[in-house]
Scaffold this active site. Structure first.
Site, mmCIF file in Angstrom:
data_model
loop_
_atom_site.group_PDB
_atom_site.id
_atom_site.type_symbol
_atom_site.label_atom_id
_atom_site.label_comp_id
_atom_site.label_asym_id
_atom_site.label_seq_id
_atom_site.Cartn_x
_atom_site.Cartn_y
_atom_site.Cartn_z
ATOM 1 C CG HIS A 90 -120.781 -64.361 22.592
ATOM 2 N ND1 HIS A 90 -120.478 -63.059 22.913
ATOM 3 C CD2 HIS A 90 -120.584 -65.060 23.745
ATOM 4 C CE1 HIS A 90 -120.117 -62.972 24.170
ATOM 5 N NE2 HIS A 90 -120.169 -64.173 24.699
ATOM 6 C CD GLU A 91 -121.313 -68.788 24.455
ATOM 7 O OE1 GLU A 91 -120.262 -69.255 24.939
ATOM 8 O OE2 GLU A 91 -121.980 -67.905 25.003
ATOM 9 C CG HIS B 152 -116.379 -67.314 25.122
ATOM 10 N ND1 HIS B 152 -115.629 -66.288 25.631
ATOM 11 C CD2 HIS B 152 -117.677 -66.928 25.256
ATOM 12 C CE1 HIS B 152 -116.423 -65.318 26.057
ATOM 13 N NE2 HIS B 152 -117.676 -65.678 25.830
#
Length: 448
Positions: free
Chosen positions: A22-23, A26
């Site tokens: 997920h990170e 980003h």
């Protein structure tokens, strides 16, 4: 590895993999948009490992492994060196900020599709949906008979027990009459309707499944194997014999046979076992033996093995696996939004929410079932993270996206005061949701 430590270990593996992915979403999109990333952290709190990359980003693993974050150069958090203003987050066009924020859930969605694809490629071992119904249950009243094979549920074809349970669990949330297509042990196909509208409101899916009373049919009462030197073999039983009675009590299936043996042998180890061999009835006098097999608790033993449950492995080639992955991802996405909607309107109980304890237990169980099952679990959790993060709650990615949509509409950023109020509201909502899920986990543990 004990159940507790196994649950903790596989929970950490799950969070580590999914949070990192997920990170990274980003991080990757931020770098492509020219934003300077100061820190990439898996976990919160003090760092237990870190290093600085050539790009100036600090990479770390922190002590509290329940999340993660990407820290970017942001003018809202302090003065920015004039030479670095072109790499500052808030100075980027709103469309780039939207892309950066949406990338986290987007990468979770990509992970979901990839995990389902690999699961279908490897092949998920399962069992056929051959069922029976507990007496006086909803399934029994609807006409489910021992040995019925589920063919479709609410128009959706099912070929495994897991697919059947997935379709049933989703239908139980709505508590509406549910059409089924089954094929009986006699080969005839029937259309049935489960009257789920008779279920009481306000209960979780586990309680509804208990009232539904639909379960896998146990193996037939056939001696699949007869162990040499054990009581049944010494009395003349052979593999393939059909067991019809114990001390005159009729036997419906192998599970019933096992229970009758334990009950009858507790009174007298000498048992009269009625069998059928090549269509001919026979009686065997067998003296049960009290012993422990393979480290299990002692019980009355005859040395008879049950027939295996019919297997139903789900396995596809690369192209069909991708089609199945996309279809499964879409179906689970719509089911999740449907469940959230039903919770908001009161149609479904919030008791269906599960928190970190429930996730840990399922992580441990699925890991013990093999890689395909663990991949399915990771895919479902990753999809849940994507959907949760897209909810329009401040502090979540969806809340930030809401701010940027407002900015697009009004032509200027949301004020810092409004954002601060939103953050407090978001934290309150998030902690309420987490507390409710934690309470549900504890409640389920106390009842189990």
């Amino acid at each position: 590895m004990t159940a507790f430590f196994g649950s903790v270990f596989w929970l950490l593996v799950t969070l580590g993999v999914l949070v990192t992915f997920h990170e990274f979403g980003h991080y990757w999109v931020a770098r492509r948009c020219g934003v300077k990333v100061l820190r990439f952290s898996v976990g919160f709190g003090n760092a237990i490992w870190k290093r600085s990359g050539r790009d100036g980003t600090e990479y770390q693993i922190a002590a509290i492994p329940l999340g993660g974050y990407v820290k970017m150069l942001d003018a809202r958090e302090g003065e920015v060196d004039p030479a670095l203003r072109g790499q500052e987050f808030t100075g980027k066009p709103v469309w780039q900020r939207i892309a950066i924020v949406a990338a986290g859930p987007g990468f979770n969605l990509i992970f979901t599709i990839a995990a389902f694809w690999l699961m279908f490629m490897l092949g998920r071992p399962d069992v056929a949906p051959v069922v029976t119904a507990t007496p006086q249950s909803i399934a029994a009243s609807a006409g489910i008979q021992p040995g019925d094979r589920l063919l479709s549920i609410d128009g959706r074809d099912v070929s495994t027990w897991t697919d059947s349970m997935d379709a049933l669990a989703n239908a139980l949330l709505g508590r509406a009459p549910l059409p089924l297509t089954v094929r009986g042990a006699d080969g005839h196909q029937r259309e049935l309707v489960l009257p789920l509208d008779e279920l009481p409101p306000g209960q979780d899916v586990g309680q509804y499944l208990g009232k539904l009373g639909l379960k896998l049919a146990p193996p037939p009462a056939v001696a699949a194997t007869v162990m040499a030197g054990q009581p049944a073999a010494l009395a003349g039983m052979r593999g393939g014999d059909r067991i019809v009675s114990v001390n005159g009590q009729p036997v419906d299936d192998f599970a019933a046979f096992g229970k009758l043996v334990q009950t009858a042998a507790a009174k007298s180890p000498r048992l009269a076992i009625g069998i059928e061999r090549h269509g001919q009835p026979l009686r065997l006098d067998i003296t049960a033996k009290w012993e422990s097999l393979e480290g299990q608790s002692p019980k009355w033993v005859l040395g008879v093995g049950a027939p295996p449950i019919e297997a139903a492995t789900v396995s596809y080639g690369p192209l069909k696996a991708m089609t199945a992955s996309l279809a499964t991802t879409w179906r689970n996405t719509t089911q999740t939004f449907s469940m959230l909607g039903k919770m908001l309107t009161g149609e479904a109980s919030t008791r269906n929410l599960s928190g970190v304890i429930g996730i840990a237990e399922v992580a441990n169980a699925s890991a013990g079932m093999g890689l395909p099952w663990f991949l399915q679990f990771l895919a479902l959790v990753s999809l849940s993270l994507a959907i949760l993060n897209l909810l329009p709650i401040p502090v979540l990615d969806g809340g930030h996206l809401l701010y940027y949509l407002v900015e697009l509409i009004k032509g200027s950023p949301v004020s810092e005061q409004a954002m601060m109020v939103g953050q407090y509201i978001g934290l309150a909502l998030l902690f309420t949701l987490m507390g409710l899920a934690f309470y549900n986990d504890i409640h389920r543990m106390l009842l189990s």
